[in-house]
Scaffold this motif. Structure first.
Motif, PDB file in Angstrom:
ATOM      1  N   UNK A  56       0.816  -1.212   0.000  1.00  6.23           N
ATOM      2  CA  UNK A  56       0.000   0.000   0.000  1.00  6.23           C
ATOM      3  C   UNK A  56       0.850   1.264   0.000  1.00  6.23           C
ATOM      4  N   UNK A  57       2.100   1.166   0.437  1.00  7.18           N
ATOM      5  CA  UNK A  57       2.978   2.323   0.525  1.00  7.18           C
ATOM      6  C   UNK A  57       3.841   2.503  -0.713  1.00  7.18           C
ATOM      7  N   UNK A  58       3.639   1.671  -1.725  1.00  2.84           N
ATOM      8  CA  UNK A  58       4.467   1.712  -2.932  1.00  2.84           C
ATOM      9  C   UNK A  58       3.843   2.640  -3.967  1.00  2.84           C
ATOM     10  N   UNK A  59       4.511   3.749  -4.256  1.00 10.55           N
ATOM     11  CA  UNK A  59       4.009   4.689  -5.264  1.00 10.55           C
ATOM     12  C   UNK A  59       3.955   4.081  -6.665  1.00 10.55           C
ATOM     13  N   UNK A  60       4.988   3.333  -7.114  1.00  8.88           N
ATOM     14  CA  UNK A  60       4.899   2.758  -8.461  1.00  8.88           C
ATOM     15  C   UNK A  60       3.698   1.840  -8.654  1.00  8.88           C
ATOM     16  N   UNK A  61       3.290   1.132  -7.602  1.00 12.24           N
ATOM     17  CA  UNK A  61       2.131   0.256  -7.747  1.00 12.24           C
ATOM     18  C   UNK A  61       0.859   1.061  -7.996  1.00 12.24           C
ATOM     19  N   UNK A  62       0.709   2.179  -7.307  1.00 14.52           N
ATOM     20  CA  UNK A  62      -0.478   3.006  -7.522  1.00 14.52           C
ATOM     21  C   UNK A  62      -0.447   3.666  -8.895  1.00 14.52           C
ATOM     22  N   UNK A  63       0.746   3.980  -9.381  1.00 13.18           N
ATOM     23  CA  UNK A  63       0.866   4.505 -10.742  1.00 13.18           C
ATOM     24  C   UNK A  63       0.425   3.437 -11.742  1.00 13.18           C
ATOM     25  N   UNK A  64       0.829   2.195 -11.487  1.00 13.77           N
ATOM     26  CA  UNK A  64       0.423   1.106 -12.371  1.00 13.77           C
ATOM     27  C   UNK A  64      -1.080   0.865 -12.294  1.00 13.77           C
ATOM     28  N   UNK A  65      -1.676   1.075 -11.129  1.00 17.38           N
ATOM     29  CA  UNK A  65      -3.134   0.984 -11.003  1.00 17.38           C
ATOM     30  C   UNK A  65      -3.810   1.982 -11.943  1.00 17.38           C
ATOM     31  N   UNK A  80      15.017  10.419  -9.390  1.00 21.88           N
ATOM     32  CA  UNK A  80      15.040  10.675  -7.947  1.00 21.88           C
ATOM     33  C   UNK A  80      15.014   9.417  -7.096  1.00 21.88           C
ATOM     34  N   UNK A  81      14.517   8.297  -7.624  1.00 21.38           N
ATOM     35  CA  UNK A  81      14.360   7.090  -6.822  1.00 21.38           C
ATOM     36  C   UNK A  81      15.581   6.184  -6.936  1.00 21.38           C
ATOM     37  N   UNK A  82      15.729   5.221  -6.013  1.00 21.36           N
ATOM     38  CA  UNK A  82      16.882   4.309  -6.049  1.00 21.36           C
ATOM     39  C   UNK A  82      16.959   3.518  -7.350  1.00 21.36           C
ATOM     40  N   UNK A  83      18.137   3.041  -7.661  1.00 20.73           N
ATOM     41  CA  UNK A  83      18.365   2.371  -8.946  1.00 20.73           C
ATOM     42  C   UNK A  83      17.582   1.079  -9.082  1.00 20.73           C
ATOM     43  N   UNK A  84      17.275   0.410  -7.953  1.00 24.87           N
ATOM     44  CA  UNK A  84      16.565  -0.867  -8.075  1.00 24.87           C
ATOM     45  C   UNK A  84      15.116  -0.689  -8.523  1.00 24.87           C
ATOM     46  N   UNK A  85      14.598   0.539  -8.528  1.00 24.45           N
ATOM     47  CA  UNK A  85      13.237   0.795  -9.007  1.00 24.45           C
ATOM     48  C   UNK A  85      13.198   1.215 -10.472  1.00 24.45           C
ATOM     49  N   UNK A  86      14.366   1.417 -11.084  1.00 27.97           N
ATOM     50  CA  UNK A  86      14.396   1.935 -12.445  1.00 27.97           C
ATOM     51  C   UNK A  86      13.742   0.974 -13.441  1.00 27.97           C
ATOM     52  N   UNK A  87      13.953  -0.305 -13.245  1.00 23.55           N
ATOM     53  CA  UNK A  87      13.321  -1.275 -14.139  1.00 23.55           C
ATOM     54  C   UNK A  87      11.810  -1.199 -14.088  1.00 23.55           C
TER      55      UNK A  87
END
Length: 231
Positions: free
Chosen positions: A123-132, A173-180
């Motif tokens: 629930x705290x993951x911004x990329x997941x809500x963007x994907x929603x 702005x986000x960490x490299x592991x989120x770039x994918x």
């Protein structure tokens, strides 16, 4: 994080939920594409559904692990909320919670294998809500069909552009592991825009058939490119 076992479990569960929903709507007389086909093929579908359900249980308990149920609890709550009596008639209400249920179900295996994250971490993951939001726009394109207005199409393009810009900012702005993840979402936005533009150039059946494969293409490419060690 996503390996073959959870991927098969996820695909089978989503397919089964969707097919049972279509079949129940067809039998109850609600509008659904190819309703006559579902009603006329009820006999062979029932044992097929049962076989898939048993395969899901076997994969869950003997291949993946039953602790995954804790991560699947949230998507099933959202799935149930989408059909809440009264509220489901509100514009985009059901579509939003169906989109959220699908996205969080897709994320459940990765969070399950992270070992350090709880189900509420999704629930705290911004990329997941963007994907929603991306999946919600996809549902809107599918439901709008040929009757969509020019204003609705422009608004949808603006929303896709904003999501694309957000993904670009996330890369900075986000960490490299989120770039994918952000690159995969940006590719999904491009595919969704291409699907919208192709609406007037393809027949209804062809356009409808390529929708899900086109939206799934970025995810499959993302797995191959960013997680090759899992395959």
């Amino acid at each position: 994080m996503l390996t073959v076992g959870p991927l098969l479990l996820l695909s089978a569960t989503v397919w089964l939920c969707k097919m049972v929903s279509r079949l129940s709507r067809a039998l109850s007389g609600q509008p659904v594409r190819y309703a006559d086909y579902y009603r006329s093929h009820l006999a062979p579908m029932v044992p097929l559904f049962l076989a898939v359900l048993l395969a899901i249980f076997w994969t869950l308990f003997f291949r993946v692990g039953q602790y995954l149920l804790w991560f699947a609890f949230l998507p099933f709550i959202m799935l149930g909320t989408s059909g809440f009596p009264g509220l489901r008639r509100l514009p985009c209400f059901s579509a939003f919670f169906l989109s959220a249920a699908f996205v969080f179900a897709c994320a459940a295996p990765a969070y399950y294998y992270s070992f350090s994250l709880s189900p509420l971490s999704m629930l705290m993951s911004s990329p997941l809500w963007v994907l929603v939001c991306v999946v919600l726009l996809f549902y809107n394109i599918r439901s709008r069909g040929t009757g969509g207005s020019a204003v609705g199409s422009v608004f949808q393009s603006i929303c896709l552009l904003l999501i694309f810009v957000y993904c670009l900012l996330g890369l900075l702005r986000d960490p490299s592991y989120t770039h994918g993840f952000y690159l995969t979402i940006a590719a999904a936005v491009a595919c969704l825009q291409a699907l919208s533009r192709a609406r007037s150039r393809l027949s209804e059946d062809v356009w409808y058939a390529i929708g899900w494969p086109l939206l799934a293409l970025p995810a499959l490419l993302g797995i191959i490119v960013f997680a090759p060690e899992a395959w």
